[in-house]
Design an enzyme around this catalytic site. Sequence first.
Site, PDB file in Angstrom:
ATOM      1  N   GLY A 228      36.527  43.898  36.806  1.00 55.91           N
ATOM      2  CA  GLY A 228      37.685  43.173  37.334  1.00 55.91           C
ATOM      3  C   GLY A 228      37.740  41.776  36.754  1.00 55.91           C
ATOM      4  O   GLY A 228      37.286  41.550  35.632  1.00 55.91           O
ATOM      5  N   SER A 229      38.256  40.846  37.531  1.00 55.55           N
ATOM      6  CA  SER A 229      38.490  39.501  37.001  1.00 55.55           C
ATOM      7  C   SER A 229      37.183  38.700  36.923  1.00 55.55           C
ATOM      8  O   SER A 229      36.225  38.977  37.657  1.00 55.55           O
ATOM      9  CB  SER A 229      39.475  38.746  37.898  1.00 55.55           C
ATOM     10  OG  SER A 229      38.832  38.388  39.103  1.00 55.55           O
ATOM     11  N   GLY A 233      34.055  38.421  39.511  1.00 61.36           N
ATOM     12  CA  GLY A 233      32.739  38.746  38.945  1.00 61.36           C
ATOM     13  C   GLY A 233      31.744  37.635  39.204  1.00 61.36           C
ATOM     14  O   GLY A 233      30.573  37.884  39.526  1.00 61.36           O
ATOM     15  N   GLU A 250      31.823  43.741  34.330  1.00 59.40           N
ATOM     16  CA  GLU A 250      32.700  43.937  33.174  1.00 59.40           C
ATOM     17  C   GLU A 250      33.981  43.170  33.484  1.00 59.40           C
ATOM     18  O   GLU A 250      34.744  43.589  34.347  1.00 59.40           O
ATOM     19  CB  GLU A 250      32.975  45.441  33.039  1.00 59.40           C
ATOM     20  CG  GLU A 250      33.434  45.837  31.697  1.00 59.40           C
ATOM     21  CD  GLU A 250      32.474  45.356  30.657  1.00 59.40           C
ATOM     22  OE1 GLU A 250      32.883  44.491  29.883  1.00 59.40           O
ATOM     23  OE2 GLU A 250      31.308  45.797  30.640  1.00 59.40           O
ATOM     24  N   GLU A 464      28.544  49.080  29.616  1.00 59.32           N
ATOM     25  CA  GLU A 464      28.845  50.386  30.187  1.00 59.32           C
ATOM     26  C   GLU A 464      28.921  51.376  29.033  1.00 59.32           C
ATOM     27  O   GLU A 464      28.928  51.008  27.862  1.00 59.32           O
ATOM     28  CB  GLU A 464      30.187  50.333  30.907  1.00 59.32           C
ATOM     29  CG  GLU A 464      30.183  49.259  31.980  1.00 59.32           C
ATOM     30  CD  GLU A 464      31.094  49.569  33.123  1.00 59.32           C
ATOM     31  OE1 GLU A 464      30.662  50.276  34.049  1.00 59.32           O
ATOM     32  OE2 GLU A 464      32.231  49.109  33.097  1.00 59.32           O
TER      33      GLU A 464
END
Length: 502
Positions: A228-229, A233, A250, A464
């Site tokens: 997300g943002s 994060g 991420e 990831e």
Amino acid sequence: MPTLQLRNYIDGRWVDSSTGETFDNIDPATGELIASVAKSSTADVDRAIEAARRALDGWRLFPAPKRGEILYRAGEIMLRRKDDLAREMTREMGKVLPEARGDVQEGIDMTYYMAGEGRRQFGDVVPAELPNKWAMSMRGPVGVVAAITPWNFPFAIPTWKIMPALVLGNAVVFKPASYTPMLAVRLVEILEEAGLPKGVLNLILGPGGELGDHLISHPAVDLISFTGSSDTGSHISEIGGRLLKRVSCELGGKNAIVVLEDADVDLSLDGIVWSAFGTSGQRCTAASRVIAQTGVAQGLIDKLVGRAKKLRLGSGLEPSTDVGPVVSASQLERVHAFIPVAEKEGATVAAGGHVGTEGALAKGFFHEPTVLIDVKPNMRVAQEEIFGPVTAVIEVSGIDEAIKVLNSTKYGLSCSVYTRNVNNAFRFMRDAETGLVYINAGTIGAEIQLPFGGTKSTGNGHREAGRAALDVYSEWKSIYVDYSGKLQRAQMDTTETAKTAP
Ligand code: UN1
């Protein structure tokens, strides 16, 4: 027709929120109600975590190849339902149907890839420094994983987190974005049908905020995986860091396509249009900057403006639509607010720049594909993630300046260069400070068998996808077996044992 009800999944049962509260799931192309969704309370989060904790031991001891077989069966079901899933995704978050199919396909790819890990999960067997001693390493699960996922890839990104977590023997609490509960429910249904034991995967629906904070700070959660943002994060990392949990983030991007004078400019245009306006610019890999060398800049701008103006806005279910809506009214407002910011700083809107209000567009959340020119590298539109169909063209004198401008943001996810010069291509590969680099292709479309992630504020050092994902969802255990029948002291007895070795 009664409204579709979307519920939580806790300990193998589909249940309403304990408070009975719900919220609406809206089609961003029409503003229509799609479903009524359970709005979870912190008590629901507790139940989901407790169920995961209870299921953990059984799942950890379930043979990994058998865990992989469940994933494989889930992949088969996804493949059979691909079209239905894609259609529901387009309705729920707006991306055009072919892209929604791509999102589902990416989920299938990841599920098959991780199913294969059921029979791999390699460790090392290495020589020991003492005689009659064995040294090896193996992976084990981390524990309970909180998977917190975004709305822009509502099927693929959850599989990026859930599949490696499951195949490695972790239990999961899945908290999807509140804009895309339907696809989350579909994914959990598929895993349930594939035979996942109860409690191993639990689903909690509802807006983040208090719910998210409760989930990540719960003592029984060992690992938080978030996409997300950057602001969220950083908030999650702060809480997770204080509690010494493993946190994998991420986050944002400000990706650029560099077009050098030795490039095939028409080819670069295809890459720019696809990467800047595909998924309405709502990918963390979207090309929101174009860095063009002076000799090709004007020609490129003219053609790009022509292409952007021709793109048709509309419902993602219509085959004639090129660009669907953005996900919500608030996202539309956020994206559109960048236009006056750009103009105030001296940029010029060369194409688009408006909210779509004609005819049926008025009911949904549409933003015209927008090209900004006269942009300088330090302007806000050249530095901040916009997450909408807006791209900013920056002119540079050559490859040195291009790389400098490319690396001048706080993000480092994806980038690309268009060049026919092999020396320039290799310099670019070496010096681009991003996790993903493309040569003669756009910035989007990473495949699942390679690591995915970025540098600087794009993340916190994890990756990831691919083999790299296994490192996020497992703990290494190093094991020494001494079968000498006597005390052997590593680092101290080496010379002696060398002398006395049989
Ligand atoms: C994202 O936008 O968060 O590389 C993921 C891509 C896709 C994944 C994007 N495979 O564009």
